[in-house]
Design a protein around this motif. Structure first.
Motif, PDB file in Angstrom:
ATOM      1  N   PRO A   1       0.779  -1.220   0.000  1.00 37.13           N
ATOM      2  CA  PRO A   1       0.000   0.000   0.000  1.00 37.13           C
ATOM      3  C   PRO A   1       0.814   1.275   0.000  1.00 37.13           C
ATOM      4  CG  PRO A   1       0.200  -0.790   2.199  1.00 37.13           C
ATOM      5  CD  PRO A   1       0.930  -1.781   1.331  1.00 37.13           C
ATOM      6  N   ARG A   2       0.092   2.368  -0.225  1.00 39.46           N
ATOM      7  CA  ARG A   2       0.628   3.700  -0.056  1.00 39.46           C
ATOM      8  C   ARG A   2       0.547   4.052   1.426  1.00 39.46           C
ATOM      9  NH1 ARG A   2       1.863   7.606  -2.822  1.00 39.46           N
ATOM     10  NH2 ARG A   2       1.452   6.399  -4.689  1.00 39.46           N
ATOM     11  N   ALA A   3       0.972   3.171   2.268  1.00 39.11           N
ATOM     12  CA  ALA A   3       0.836   3.372   3.702  1.00 39.11           C
ATOM     13  C   ALA A   3       1.722   4.511   4.175  1.00 39.11           C
ATOM     14  CB  ALA A   3       1.201   2.095   4.443  1.00 39.11           C
ATOM     15  N   GLY A   4       1.120   5.395   4.960  1.00 32.98           N
ATOM     16  CA  GLY A   4       1.865   6.492   5.541  1.00 32.98           C
ATOM     17  C   GLY A   4       2.289   7.540   4.538  1.00 32.98           C
ATOM     18  N   GLY A   5       1.920   7.381   3.274  1.00 34.00           N
ATOM     19  CA  GLY A   5       2.327   8.352   2.265  1.00 34.00           C
ATOM     20  C   GLY A   5       1.128   8.957   1.592  1.00 34.00           C
ATOM     21  N   ARG A   6       0.283   9.626   2.349  1.00 36.12           N
ATOM     22  CA  ARG A   6      -1.011  10.055   1.875  1.00 36.12           C
ATOM     23  C   ARG A   6      -0.897  11.022   0.718  1.00 36.12           C
ATOM     24  NH1 ARG A   6      -1.802  13.089   5.322  1.00 36.12           N
ATOM     25  NH2 ARG A   6      -3.987  13.640   5.263  1.00 36.12           N
ATOM     26  N   GLY A   7       0.015  11.983   0.797  1.00 36.96           N
ATOM     27  CA  GLY A   7       0.169  12.932  -0.293  1.00 36.96           C
ATOM     28  C   GLY A   7      -1.052  13.807  -0.489  1.00 36.96           C
ATOM     29  N   THR A   8      -1.891  13.955   0.534  1.00 39.06           N
ATOM     30  CA  THR A   8      -3.109  14.724   0.399  1.00 39.06           C
ATOM     31  C   THR A   8      -2.812  16.202   0.490  1.00 39.06           C
ATOM     32  OG1 THR A   8      -4.324  12.946   1.470  1.00 39.06           O
ATOM     33  CG2 THR A   8      -5.417  15.074   1.361  1.00 39.06           C
TER      34      THR A   8
ATOM     35  N   VAL B   1     -15.126  -1.610  -4.201  1.00 44.57           N
ATOM     36  CA  VAL B   1     -13.807  -1.405  -4.779  1.00 44.57           C
ATOM     37  C   VAL B   1     -13.206  -0.125  -4.207  1.00 44.57           C
ATOM     38  CG1 VAL B   1     -14.717  -0.163  -6.796  1.00 44.57           C
ATOM     39  CG2 VAL B   1     -12.492  -1.307  -6.941  1.00 44.57           C
ATOM     40  N   GLU B   2     -11.894  -0.134  -4.038  1.00 42.57           N
ATOM     41  CA  GLU B   2     -11.137   0.985  -3.462  1.00 42.57           C
ATOM     42  C   GLU B   2     -10.058   1.406  -4.470  1.00 42.57           C
ATOM     43  OE1 GLU B   2      -7.547   1.358  -0.160  1.00 42.57           O
ATOM     44  OE2 GLU B   2      -8.957  -0.313  -0.009  1.00 42.57           O
ATOM     45  N   PRO B   3     -10.358   2.362  -5.363  1.00 41.94           N
ATOM     46  CA  PRO B   3      -9.347   2.797  -6.340  1.00 41.94           C
ATOM     47  C   PRO B   3      -8.327   3.741  -5.684  1.00 41.94           C
ATOM     48  CG  PRO B   3     -11.609   3.288  -7.068  1.00 41.94           C
ATOM     49  CD  PRO B   3     -11.640   3.033  -5.593  1.00 41.94           C
ATOM     50  N   ASP B   4      -7.076   3.341  -5.701  1.00 41.64           N
ATOM     51  CA  ASP B   4      -6.040   4.119  -5.027  1.00 41.64           C
ATOM     52  C   ASP B   4      -5.496   5.220  -5.918  1.00 41.64           C
ATOM     53  OD1 ASP B   4      -4.413   4.872  -2.964  1.00 41.64           O
ATOM     54  OD2 ASP B   4      -2.966   3.245  -3.219  1.00 41.64           O
ATOM     55  N   ASN B   5      -4.909   6.219  -5.261  1.00 38.59           N
ATOM     56  CA  ASN B   5      -4.189   7.331  -5.885  1.00 38.59           C
ATOM     57  C   ASN B   5      -5.092   8.345  -6.575  1.00 38.59           C
ATOM     58  OD1 ASN B   5      -1.481   6.584  -5.103  1.00 38.59           O
ATOM     59  ND2 ASN B   5      -1.663   4.903  -6.572  1.00 38.59           N
ATOM     60  N   TYR B   6      -6.287   8.518  -6.051  1.00 37.97           N
ATOM     61  CA  TYR B   6      -7.181   9.593  -6.480  1.00 37.97           C
ATOM     62  C   TYR B   6      -6.461  10.940  -6.437  1.00 37.97           C
ATOM     63  CZ  TYR B   6     -11.768  12.115  -6.372  1.00 37.97           C
ATOM     64  OH  TYR B   6     -12.860  12.910  -6.624  1.00 37.97           O
ATOM     65  N   ASP B   7      -5.519  11.054  -5.511  1.00 35.59           N
ATOM     66  CA  ASP B   7      -4.789  12.314  -5.325  1.00 35.59           C
ATOM     67  C   ASP B   7      -3.542  12.426  -6.197  1.00 35.59           C
ATOM     68  OD1 ASP B   7      -3.293  10.370  -4.060  1.00 35.59           O
ATOM     69  OD2 ASP B   7      -3.021  11.481  -2.194  1.00 35.59           O
ATOM     70  N   SER B   8      -3.412  11.593  -7.223  1.00 34.30           N
ATOM     71  CA  SER B   8      -2.190  11.642  -8.040  1.00 34.30           C
ATOM     72  C   SER B   8      -2.000  12.999  -8.707  1.00 34.30           C
ATOM     73  CB  SER B   8      -2.199  10.530  -9.094  1.00 34.30           C
ATOM     74  OG  SER B   8      -3.219  10.729 -10.050  1.00 34.30           O
ATOM     75  N   TYR B   9      -3.083  13.723  -8.935  1.00 28.97           N
ATOM     76  CA  TYR B   9      -2.942  15.047  -9.562  1.00 28.97           C
ATOM     77  C   TYR B   9      -2.097  15.991  -8.716  1.00 28.97           C
ATOM     78  CZ  TYR B   9      -6.455  17.067  -6.386  1.00 28.97           C
ATOM     79  OH  TYR B   9      -7.137  17.520  -5.275  1.00 28.97           O
TER      80      TYR B   9
ATOM     81  N   ARG C   1       0.574  15.243  -7.379  1.00 32.80           N
ATOM     82  CA  ARG C   1       1.971  14.879  -7.631  1.00 32.80           C
ATOM     83  C   ARG C   1       2.337  15.003  -9.109  1.00 32.80           C
ATOM     84  NH1 ARG C   1      -0.197  11.368  -3.977  1.00 32.80           N
ATOM     85  NH2 ARG C   1      -0.727   9.765  -5.519  1.00 32.80           N
ATOM     86  N   SER C   2       1.499  15.707  -9.866  1.00 30.49           N
ATOM     87  CA  SER C   2       1.674  15.772 -11.326  1.00 30.49           C
ATOM     88  C   SER C   2       2.405  17.007 -11.798  1.00 30.49           C
ATOM     89  CB  SER C   2       0.305  15.721 -12.003  1.00 30.49           C
ATOM     90  OG  SER C   2      -0.414  16.934 -11.808  1.00 30.49           O
ATOM     91  N   ASP C   3       2.962  17.787 -10.880  1.00 33.42           N
ATOM     92  CA  ASP C   3       3.642  19.042 -11.247  1.00 33.42           C
ATOM     93  C   ASP C   3       2.725  19.980 -12.011  1.00 33.42           C
ATOM     94  OD1 ASP C   3       6.045  18.110 -10.097  1.00 33.42           O
ATOM     95  OD2 ASP C   3       6.609  17.102 -11.956  1.00 33.42           O
ATOM     96  N   GLY C   4       1.452  19.962 -11.663  1.00 27.98           N
ATOM     97  CA  GLY C   4       0.491  20.863 -12.274  1.00 27.98           C
ATOM     98  C   GLY C   4      -0.032  20.425 -13.631  1.00 27.98           C
ATOM     99  N   LEU C   5       0.346  19.235 -14.069  1.00 27.16           N
ATOM    100  CA  LEU C   5      -0.090  18.762 -15.393  1.00 27.16           C
ATOM    101  C   LEU C   5      -1.494  18.172 -15.362  1.00 27.16           C
ATOM    102  CD1 LEU C   5       3.258  17.068 -16.489  1.00 27.16           C
ATOM    103  CD2 LEU C   5       2.334  19.258 -17.280  1.00 27.16           C
ATOM    104  N   LEU C   6      -1.963  17.770 -14.193  1.00 27.26           N
ATOM    105  CA  LEU C   6      -3.310  17.254 -14.013  1.00 27.26           C
ATOM    106  C   LEU C   6      -4.027  18.098 -12.966  1.00 27.26           C
ATOM    107  CD1 LEU C   6      -2.536  13.417 -13.812  1.00 27.26           C
ATOM    108  CD2 LEU C   6      -3.333  14.692 -15.822  1.00 27.26           C
ATOM    109  N   SER C   7      -5.342  18.062 -13.007  1.00 23.58           N
ATOM    110  CA  SER C   7      -6.126  18.876 -12.084  1.00 23.58           C
ATOM    111  C   SER C   7      -7.106  18.028 -11.284  1.00 23.58           C
ATOM    112  CB  SER C   7      -6.911  19.939 -12.864  1.00 23.58           C
ATOM    113  OG  SER C   7      -7.954  19.319 -13.613  1.00 23.58           O
ATOM    114  N   ALA C   8      -7.704  18.652 -10.278  1.00 22.38           N
ATOM    115  CA  ALA C   8      -8.750  17.982  -9.513  1.00 22.38           C
ATOM    116  C   ALA C   8      -9.925  17.623 -10.411  1.00 22.38           C
ATOM    117  CB  ALA C   8      -9.207  18.879  -8.369  1.00 22.38           C
ATOM    118  N   ALA C   9     -10.212  18.462 -11.396  1.00 18.65           N
ATOM    119  CA  ALA C   9     -11.302  18.161 -12.329  1.00 18.65           C
ATOM    120  C   ALA C   9     -11.006  16.908 -13.131  1.00 18.65           C
ATOM    121  CB  ALA C   9     -11.528  19.354 -13.273  1.00 18.65           C
TER     122      ALA C   9
END
Length: 290
Positions: free
Chosen positions: A7-14, A167-175, A177-185
């Motif tokens: 898992p992405r344990a302890g590395g929330r990145g939120t 189902v639990e899709p992980d890394n919803y917050d990857s945007y 970590r995208s250096d601004g290339l992806l957005s919340a939308a």
């Protein structure tokens, strides 16, 4: 994530931002009633919300929970909800959540994805989540979202066929970590595709972390939350409000467990696990509920 199920344990990145700020920045709104259309060819004019959760079974509130995405084992006494990796099988007689890495590629698995579906920077280099050595998937256009969702939906089908309940899709917050290339939308547009498919297969779908988007959960079709370290970071209340207390919480420190239990021990499903989410018999194994 080194291997599927680790898992992405302890590395929330939120991103710790106020939800209205996110909405204003992404859609020019002062509230989260929804975008007139996402950027980069997003699904403008599409149905404003996916299939509702009325046809799926939601996890029981305030129930015993165990997080087993690092390896399946017989659930301890009192457990009613279990989350396991998509490669595992459900625990008989319990509410089973299926873990899927949906927004990023497993280490080494990026080679199995079409090259144009990997997010690239202005130099053409693949954007990588350095904490877990995972390539980000490019969900920045409607066409690419549809192609990526088609593959992830096959994994969701596998969860349904095995008998998982959700189902639990992980890394919803990857945007974030995208250096601004992806957005919340982009992220919400993509997870909406997944929620529609999950609901069509009779599965509930959980929001993994990403507290700043919790207010959009109905529009995105999300049914419950899987929150890592919300006690440690004082975020459990936001999840609880958005998801009507249907929140399963994983804390990785004793202090986080104490904080979560002190404030929400009578409302949410809370467990303390080790960062590697290891199995009993491992030197690292930790599982506590108090």
């Amino acid at each position: 994530m080194p291997v599927e199920g680790v898992p992405r344990a302890g590395g929330r990145g939120t991103a710790a931002v106020v939800l209205t700020t996110v909405c204003a920045a992404v859609w020019g709104l002062t509230s989260c009633g929804g975008p007139p259309g996402a950027r980069n060819g997003a699904e403008a004019g599409s149905t404003p919300s996916p299939t509702t959760s009325a046809t799926v079974e939601l996890p029981p509130p305030h129930a015993g929970f165990d997080y087993q995405i690092g390896g399946a084992y017989p659930p301890p006494a009192g457990v009613r909800i279990v989350s396991r990796d998509r490669t595992a099988t459900p625990a008989p007689g319990l509410y089973n959540i299926c873990y899927v890495n949906a927004f990023q590629a497993q280490p080494g698995a990026e080679k199995s994805w079409p090259a144009d579906l990997l997010l690239r920077d202005t130099n053409g280099e693949t954007v990588v989540d350095d904490d877990w050595d995972e390539a980000l998937l490019d969900i920045g256009t409607a066409v690419k979202r549809k192609r990526i969702a088609a593959r992830v939906s096959e994994w969701i089908d596998g969860c349904a066929d095995k008998g998982f309940d959700a189902v639990e899709p992980d890394n919803y917050d990857s945007y974030t970590r995208s250096d601004g290339l992806l957005s919340a939308a982009d992220a919400t547009a993509f997870i909406t595709l997944l929620s529609r498919h999950a609901h069509a297969r009779g599965l509930a779908i959980g929001q993994k972390n990403t507290v700043e988007l919790a207010g959009l959960r109905k529009r995105a079709g999300l049914d419950f939350a899987v929150a890592e370290e919300c006690g440690e970071y004082d975020e459990c209340g936001e999840y609880a409000e958005a998801f009507d207390d249907r929140v399963v919480v994983i804390e990785y420190t004793d202090s986080g467990l104490r904080k979560a239990r002190a404030a929400f021990g009578d409302r949410l499903s809370i467990v303390r696990r080790d960062v590697e989410v290891s199995t009993p018999g491992s030197a690292d194994y930790v599982r506590r509920t108090r």
